[in-house]
Design a protein around this motif. Structure first.
Motif, short mmCIF file in Angstrom:
data_model
loop_
_atom_site.label_atom_id
_atom_site.label_comp_id
_atom_site.label_asym_id
_atom_site.label_seq_id
_atom_site.Cartn_x
_atom_site.Cartn_y
_atom_site.Cartn_z
N GLY A 119 13.64 2.75 2.69
CA GLY A 119 13.17 4.08 3.01
C GLY A 119 12.22 4.64 1.97
O GLY A 119 11.35 5.44 2.28
N GLY A 120 12.33 4.23 0.74
CA GLY A 120 11.47 4.73 -0.32
C GLY A 120 11.49 3.81 -1.52
O GLY A 120 12.48 3.10 -1.74
N TRP A 121 10.41 3.81 -2.27
CA TRP A 121 10.27 2.94 -3.44
C TRP A 121 9.40 3.65 -4.46
O TRP A 121 8.33 4.17 -4.11
CB TRP A 121 9.63 1.63 -3.02
N ARG A 122 9.86 3.70 -5.69
CA ARG A 122 9.07 4.34 -6.75
C ARG A 122 9.16 3.49 -8.01
O ARG A 122 10.22 3.03 -8.38
CB ARG A 122 9.60 5.73 -7.03
N ALA A 123 8.01 3.30 -8.64
CA ALA A 123 7.94 2.55 -9.89
C ALA A 123 7.39 3.46 -10.98
O ALA A 123 6.41 4.18 -10.76
CB ALA A 123 7.06 1.33 -9.73
N THR A 124 8.01 3.42 -12.16
CA THR A 124 7.57 4.19 -13.31
C THR A 124 7.40 3.24 -14.48
O THR A 124 8.36 2.55 -14.86
CB THR A 124 8.60 5.28 -13.67
N ALA A 125 6.21 3.19 -15.06
CA ALA A 125 5.95 2.31 -16.20
C ALA A 125 6.69 2.83 -17.43
O ALA A 125 6.65 4.02 -17.74
CB ALA A 125 4.46 2.24 -16.48
N LEU A 126 7.38 1.90 -18.10
CA LEU A 126 8.12 2.24 -19.32
C LEU A 126 7.43 1.71 -20.57
O LEU A 126 7.80 2.06 -21.68
CB LEU A 126 9.54 1.67 -19.25
N GLY A 127 6.45 0.86 -20.40
CA GLY A 127 5.77 0.24 -21.54
C GLY A 127 6.31 -1.15 -21.80
O GLY A 127 7.39 -1.52 -21.33
N ALA A 128 5.56 -1.93 -22.55
CA ALA A 128 5.93 -3.30 -22.91
C ALA A 128 6.21 -4.16 -21.68
O ALA A 128 7.06 -5.05 -21.70
CB ALA A 128 7.12 -3.31 -23.86
N GLY A 129 5.51 -3.88 -20.57
CA GLY A 129 5.65 -4.68 -19.37
C GLY A 129 6.87 -4.36 -18.52
O GLY A 129 7.11 -5.02 -17.52
N ARG A 130 7.64 -3.37 -18.90
CA ARG A 130 8.85 -3.02 -18.15
C ARG A 130 8.62 -1.78 -17.31
O ARG A 130 7.85 -0.90 -17.69
CB ARG A 130 10.02 -2.83 -19.09
N ASN A 131 9.29 -1.75 -16.17
CA ASN A 131 9.18 -0.63 -15.24
C ASN A 131 10.57 -0.21 -14.79
O ASN A 131 11.50 -1.01 -14.74
CB ASN A 131 8.38 -1.03 -14.00
N SER A 132 10.68 1.05 -14.44
CA SER A 132 11.89 1.57 -13.82
C SER A 132 11.60 1.66 -12.32
O SER A 132 10.57 2.22 -11.92
CB SER A 132 12.23 2.95 -14.38
N TYR A 133 12.47 1.08 -11.50
CA TYR A 133 12.31 1.10 -10.05
C TYR A 133 13.44 1.88 -9.42
O TYR A 133 14.60 1.72 -9.81
CB TYR A 133 12.29 -0.33 -9.49
N GLU A 134 13.10 2.70 -8.46
CA GLU A 134 14.09 3.44 -7.69
C GLU A 134 13.81 3.20 -6.22
O GLU A 134 12.66 3.23 -5.79
CB GLU A 134 14.03 4.93 -7.99
N ALA A 135 14.87 2.96 -5.45
CA ALA A 135 14.70 2.69 -4.02
C ALA A 135 15.77 3.42 -3.24
O ALA A 135 16.88 3.65 -3.72
CB ALA A 135 14.80 1.19 -3.76
N THR A 136 15.40 3.77 -2.02
CA THR A 136 16.35 4.28 -1.05
C THR A 136 16.44 3.24 0.05
O THR A 136 15.41 2.86 0.64
CB THR A 136 15.86 5.63 -0.46
N LEU A 137 17.64 2.72 0.26
CA LEU A 137 17.87 1.66 1.24
C LEU A 137 18.92 2.10 2.24
O LEU A 137 19.97 2.63 1.85
CB LEU A 137 18.35 0.38 0.54
N ALA A 138 18.65 1.87 3.51
CA ALA A 138 19.65 2.11 4.55
C ALA A 138 20.30 0.77 4.86
O ALA A 138 19.64 -0.19 5.24
CB ALA A 138 18.99 2.67 5.80
N VAL A 139 21.61 0.70 4.65
CA VAL A 139 22.38 -0.50 4.96
C VAL A 139 23.41 -0.09 5.99
O VAL A 139 24.30 0.71 5.70
CB VAL A 139 23.07 -1.08 3.70
N ASN A 140 23.23 -0.61 7.21
CA ASN A 140 24.03 -0.17 8.36
C ASN A 140 23.85 1.34 8.50
O ASN A 140 22.74 1.81 8.58
CB ASN A 140 25.48 -0.60 8.21
N ALA A 141 24.91 2.12 8.47
CA ALA A 141 24.79 3.57 8.63
C ALA A 141 24.85 4.32 7.31
O ALA A 141 24.98 5.53 7.29
CB ALA A 141 25.90 4.06 9.56
#
Length: 108
Positions: free
Chosen positions: A4-26
């Protein structure tokens, strides 16, 4: 499963923070992970939901302004091909990963 949604935030040194919204069944899940790229991030998010998706083969093609990604995925002893498309390379890869998780869970 549906992304449903995906967001990436750069943290530096090649690392990122990822946040997702996933619908699994209901059920709607919001999850996060810190990783070096979107594939590692989605793999960690799926793992946290109990989905052990392994990518055995990866192929990506540009299609004149969009991308198609083909993945050979494995979960346990089961293997299946999955495909995802998107306007960006990472988007098509994430969609292919979700398609792979869906195909493998249907086969159970």
């Amino acid at each position: 499963m549906c992304l449903g949604g995906w967001r990436a935030t750069a943290l530096g040194a090649g690392r990122n923070s990822y946040e997702a919204t996933l619908a699994v069944n209901a059920t709607i899940h919001t999850a996060s992970a810190v990783a070096n790229g979107p594939v590692a991030g989605m793999t960690a998010l799926l793992h946290d939901l109990g989905i052990r998706l392994e990518i055995l083969s990866f192929d990506q093609r540009e299609l004149g302004g969009s991308y198609a990604t083909f993945l050979l995925c494995r979960q346990g002893e089961q293997q299946m091909w999955a495909m995802g498309t998107g306007e960006a390379a990472a988007e098509s890869t994430l969609r292919a990963m979700i398609a792979g998780a869906n195909r493998l869970s249907v086969g159970r």
